[in-house]
Design a protein around this motif. Structure first.
Motif, PDB file in Angstrom:
ATOM      1  N   HIS A 134      15.059   8.525 -18.191  1.00  0.00           N
ATOM      2  CA  HIS A 134      15.384   7.199 -19.347  1.00  0.00           C
ATOM      3  C   HIS A 134      16.484   8.778 -20.668  1.00  0.00           C
ATOM      4  O   HIS A 134      17.007   8.078 -21.176  1.00  0.00           O
ATOM      5  CB  HIS A 134      14.455   6.922 -19.973  1.00  0.00           C
ATOM      6  CG  HIS A 134      13.698   5.724 -19.559  1.00  0.00           C
ATOM      7  ND1 HIS A 134      14.826   4.384 -18.649  1.00  0.00           N
ATOM      8  CD2 HIS A 134      12.922   5.511 -19.261  1.00  0.00           C
ATOM      9  CE1 HIS A 134      14.140   3.758 -18.223  1.00  0.00           C
ATOM     10  NE2 HIS A 134      12.934   4.153 -18.173  1.00  0.00           N
ATOM     11  N   ARG A 159       3.040  -5.299  -3.206  1.00  0.00           N
ATOM     12  CA  ARG A 159       3.602  -3.778  -3.795  1.00  0.00           C
ATOM     13  C   ARG A 159       2.667  -2.360  -2.979  1.00  0.00           C
ATOM     14  O   ARG A 159       1.653  -2.898  -1.894  1.00  0.00           O
ATOM     15  CB  ARG A 159       2.561  -3.946  -5.588  1.00  0.00           C
ATOM     16  CG  ARG A 159       2.825  -2.502  -5.515  1.00  0.00           C
ATOM     17  CD  ARG A 159       1.579  -2.609  -7.206  1.00  0.00           C
ATOM     18  NE  ARG A 159       2.138  -1.272  -7.680  1.00  0.00           N
ATOM     19  CZ  ARG A 159       1.698  -0.333  -7.426  1.00  0.00           C
ATOM     20  NH1 ARG A 159       1.417   0.120  -6.132  1.00  0.00           N
ATOM     21  NH2 ARG A 159       2.060   1.747  -8.161  1.00  0.00           N
ATOM     22  N   MET A 208       9.645   5.072 -10.294  1.00  0.00           N
ATOM     23  CA  MET A 208      10.037   4.166 -10.896  1.00  0.00           C
ATOM     24  C   MET A 208      10.916   3.085 -10.213  1.00  0.00           C
ATOM     25  O   MET A 208      10.636   1.743 -10.261  1.00  0.00           O
ATOM     26  CB  MET A 208      10.732   4.625 -12.099  1.00  0.00           C
ATOM     27  CG  MET A 208      11.876   3.750 -13.109  1.00  0.00           C
ATOM     28  SD  MET A 208      12.984   3.403 -12.361  1.00  0.00           S
ATOM     29  CE  MET A 208      14.049   4.889 -12.014  1.00  0.00           C
ATOM     30  N   VAL A 209      11.471   3.723  -9.058  1.00  0.00           N
ATOM     31  CA  VAL A 209      13.016   2.849  -7.955  1.00  0.00           C
ATOM     32  C   VAL A 209      11.605   2.012  -7.536  1.00  0.00           C
ATOM     33  O   VAL A 209      11.968   0.769  -7.250  1.00  0.00           O
ATOM     34  CB  VAL A 209      13.297   4.018  -7.212  1.00  0.00           C
ATOM     35  CG1 VAL A 209      14.163   3.064  -6.012  1.00  0.00           C
ATOM     36  CG2 VAL A 209      14.065   4.858  -8.034  1.00  0.00           C
ATOM     37  N   GLN A 234       8.651   0.623  -7.840  1.00  0.00           N
ATOM     38  CA  GLN A 234       8.095  -0.465  -8.706  1.00  0.00           C
ATOM     39  C   GLN A 234       9.337  -1.449  -8.823  1.00  0.00           C
ATOM     40  O   GLN A 234       8.718  -1.797  -9.224  1.00  0.00           O
ATOM     41  CB  GLN A 234       7.065   0.588 -10.429  1.00  0.00           C
ATOM     42  CG  GLN A 234       6.393   1.485  -9.862  1.00  0.00           C
ATOM     43  CD  GLN A 234       5.809   2.332 -10.536  1.00  0.00           C
ATOM     44  OE1 GLN A 234       6.353   2.746 -12.057  1.00  0.00           O
ATOM     45  NE2 GLN A 234       4.429   2.988 -10.859  1.00  0.00           N
ATOM     46  N   ARG A 235      10.522  -0.238  -9.346  1.00  0.00           N
ATOM     47  CA  ARG A 235      11.288  -1.987  -9.845  1.00  0.00           C
ATOM     48  C   ARG A 235      11.785  -2.802  -8.913  1.00  0.00           C
ATOM     49  O   ARG A 235      11.673  -4.109  -8.866  1.00  0.00           O
ATOM     50  CB  ARG A 235      12.251  -1.410 -10.379  1.00  0.00           C
ATOM     51  CG  ARG A 235      12.029  -0.103 -12.172  1.00  0.00           C
ATOM     52  CD  ARG A 235      13.615   0.176 -12.373  1.00  0.00           C
ATOM     53  NE  ARG A 235      13.984   0.452 -13.268  1.00  0.00           N
ATOM     54  CZ  ARG A 235      15.414   0.539 -14.378  1.00  0.00           C
ATOM     55  NH1 ARG A 235      15.945   0.517 -14.034  1.00  0.00           N
ATOM     56  NH2 ARG A 235      14.612   0.949 -15.525  1.00  0.00           N
ATOM     57  N   ARG A 240       8.807  -4.854  -8.527  1.00  0.00           N
ATOM     58  CA  ARG A 240       9.244  -6.399  -9.605  1.00  0.00           C
ATOM     59  C   ARG A 240       9.685  -7.979  -9.132  1.00  0.00           C
ATOM     60  O   ARG A 240      10.100  -8.292 -10.259  1.00  0.00           O
ATOM     61  CB  ARG A 240       9.340  -5.321 -11.381  1.00  0.00           C
ATOM     62  CG  ARG A 240       7.971  -5.462 -10.860  1.00  0.00           C
ATOM     63  CD  ARG A 240       8.041  -4.628 -13.097  1.00  0.00           C
ATOM     64  NE  ARG A 240       8.839  -4.086 -13.350  1.00  0.00           N
ATOM     65  CZ  ARG A 240       9.480  -2.959 -13.311  1.00  0.00           C
ATOM     66  NH1 ARG A 240       7.887  -1.892 -13.754  1.00  0.00           N
ATOM     67  NH2 ARG A 240      10.331  -1.625 -13.917  1.00  0.00           N
ATOM     68  N   GLU A 283      13.300  -6.641  -8.169  1.00  0.00           N
ATOM     69  CA  GLU A 283      14.728  -6.191  -8.756  1.00  0.00           C
ATOM     70  C   GLU A 283      15.715  -5.867  -7.277  1.00  0.00           C
ATOM     71  O   GLU A 283      14.796  -5.488  -6.952  1.00  0.00           O
ATOM     72  CB  GLU A 283      14.852  -5.256  -9.784  1.00  0.00           C
ATOM     73  CG  GLU A 283      14.300  -5.251 -11.168  1.00  0.00           C
ATOM     74  CD  GLU A 283      14.980  -4.313 -11.736  1.00  0.00           C
ATOM     75  OE1 GLU A 283      15.213  -3.534 -11.841  1.00  0.00           O
ATOM     76  OE2 GLU A 283      13.384  -3.840 -12.513  1.00  0.00           O
ATOM     77  N   ASP A 288      20.638  -3.582  -8.540  1.00  0.00           N
ATOM     78  CA  ASP A 288      19.907  -4.305 -10.176  1.00  0.00           C
ATOM     79  C   ASP A 288      19.266  -2.041 -10.008  1.00  0.00           C
ATOM     80  O   ASP A 288      20.019  -1.604 -11.759  1.00  0.00           O
ATOM     81  CB  ASP A 288      19.298  -4.941 -10.528  1.00  0.00           C
ATOM     82  CG  ASP A 288      19.976  -6.092 -10.182  1.00  0.00           C
ATOM     83  OD1 ASP A 288      21.241  -6.377  -9.594  1.00  0.00           O
ATOM     84  OD2 ASP A 288      19.073  -7.155  -9.547  1.00  0.00           O
ATOM     85  N   VAL A 289      18.643  -1.976  -9.782  1.00  0.00           N
ATOM     86  CA  VAL A 289      18.016  -0.610  -9.548  1.00  0.00           C
ATOM     87  C   VAL A 289      19.295   0.445  -9.943  1.00  0.00           C
ATOM     88  O   VAL A 289      18.638   1.828 -11.286  1.00  0.00           O
ATOM     89  CB  VAL A 289      17.268  -0.738  -9.199  1.00  0.00           C
ATOM     90  CG1 VAL A 289      16.099   1.126  -9.471  1.00  0.00           C
ATOM     91  CG2 VAL A 289      15.833  -0.930  -8.834  1.00  0.00           C
ATOM     92  N   THR A 347      21.304   0.354 -13.156  1.00  0.00           N
ATOM     93  CA  THR A 347      20.727   0.126 -14.741  1.00  0.00           C
ATOM     94  C   THR A 347      20.498   1.687 -15.086  1.00  0.00           C
ATOM     95  O   THR A 347      20.713   2.141 -15.923  1.00  0.00           O
ATOM     96  CB  THR A 347      18.584  -0.152 -14.266  1.00  0.00           C
ATOM     97  OG1 THR A 347      19.396  -1.694 -14.464  1.00  0.00           O
ATOM     98  CG2 THR A 347      18.527   0.891 -15.666  1.00  0.00           C
TER      99      THR A 347
END
Length: 329
Positions: A5, A240, A254-255, A257-258, A261, A263, A267-268, A271
């Motif tokens: 981030h 998962r 992180m990718v 995990q999104r 969820r 996404e 969208d990934v 963002t």
């Protein structure tokens, strides 16, 4: 790896102009994904007042190129919910058609005042026009206009998904909105080589290539994860990943995990781009993630002979990614 981030955006890589003092010419230089190319675009005559004029013209043309390509990386469609930003982008889009005229007939100072345009694109064009006026050579002006028109043509072709010739520089830009036809082309290249062929860097805009790469990373990690449990299925995942934490890099984790969820790859990527990550850097890390998945597959697989690991991993990843391609966008 640093937290995903807190990225710092790279300077926008666009056409840059350099004055060759030895040949008394101006060069246009741009990236093609694996290096740079250069062309002579302006040949100055013996009447050039001094080398500083060539340097100044190169600087102003570079600034104009930055503003022009920003209309590509920041399309109007992405600002429909931001009235002020949408107005600014629309103003700059409309100004592109007026740039050549600004080079030939710029706003000149009257006393100590000069008219300044609201559009950054058009004002950059007038800045180029003012230095051309100071040089005072009609042939130099027409050469500069010809090159700027070639730059605008490249920009427009890139917006349509044609990244050939001079528009090829778009492969290193970070576009805020991926192009569906470019995503499809990137998917086709990955289908030929799931590990990431060179064409992803040289023929596809980085944002769109990253969208396809997210989808293929997901498939590659699922294949590696299933190898650990002896699951030989190549059907797209519905739950998962159980072994994603074995990855050393934070970004692929992180990718995934999104995606888990719900996404979509688009969208990934959007963002991460909006958070400031350059698309080229994102693409490179995603492909590293695919290579890491291949290594994990080799470590965890208990049924495939070592000399067949690479081909089997590619084949299984390909089948899973192709079967699930409707979930890319």
């Amino acid at each position: 790896m640093a937290a995903v981030h807190n990225f710092i955006c790279d300077p926008v890589p666009v056409t840059e102009y350099a004055y060759d003092r030895t040949r008394n010419v101006l060069l246009a230089v741009w990236s093609v994904g694996i290096g740079n190319v250069a062309e002579t675009v302006v040949a100055f005559g013996d009447d050039l007042p001094g080398p500083e004029y060539g340097l100044q013209l190169g600087y102003e043309l570079t600034q104009l190129s930055k503003h022009l390509w920003r209309t590509y990386t920041h399309p109007l469609t992405e600002a429909v919910d931001l009235p002020d930003e949408a107005l600014s982008r629309a103003r700059n889009q409309l100004a592109i058609d007026l740039v050549a005229g600004a080079l030939r007939d710029p706003h000149l100072p009257v006393g100590d005042q000069v008219q300044v345009c609201e559009s950054e694109v058009l004002e950059a064009g007038h800045q180029v026009g003012r230095i051309l006026h100071r040089i005072g050579d009609r042939d130099v002006t027409e050469q500069a206009v010809c090159d700027v028109e070639a730059e605008i043509d490249a920009l427009r072709r890139a917006a349509l998904g044609d990244l050939t010739d001079r528009a090829n520089q778009a492969v290193v830009l970070t576009r805020s909105d991926p192009q569906p036809q470019q995503v499809a082309a990137a998917h086709a290249y990955l289908e030929k080589d799931p590990m990431g062929p060179p064409e992803l860097y040289t023929k596809i805009d980085a944002t769109s290539a990253a969208v396809a790469a997210v989808h293929w990373l997901h498939a590659a990690l699922m294949i590696a994860s299933r190898a650990a449990s002896g699951n030989l299925s190549d059907t797209p995942p519905t739950c998962r990943h159980k072994h994603v934490d074995h990855l050393a890099d934070e970004l692929p984790v992180m990718v995934v995990q999104r995606l888990d969820r719900g996404e979509l790859p688009r969208d990934v990527v959007m963002t991460l781009v909006k958070e400031g990550m350059p698309a080229r850097a994102l693409l490179e890390q995603l492909l590293v993630g695919i290579h890491n998945a291949w290594q994990l597959y080799g470590e965890w697989n208990k049924t495939v002979p070592p000399d067949q690991i690479s081909d089997t991993f590619r084949a299984r990843t390909r089948r899973m990614a192709v079967d699930g391609r409707d979930r890319i966008l």
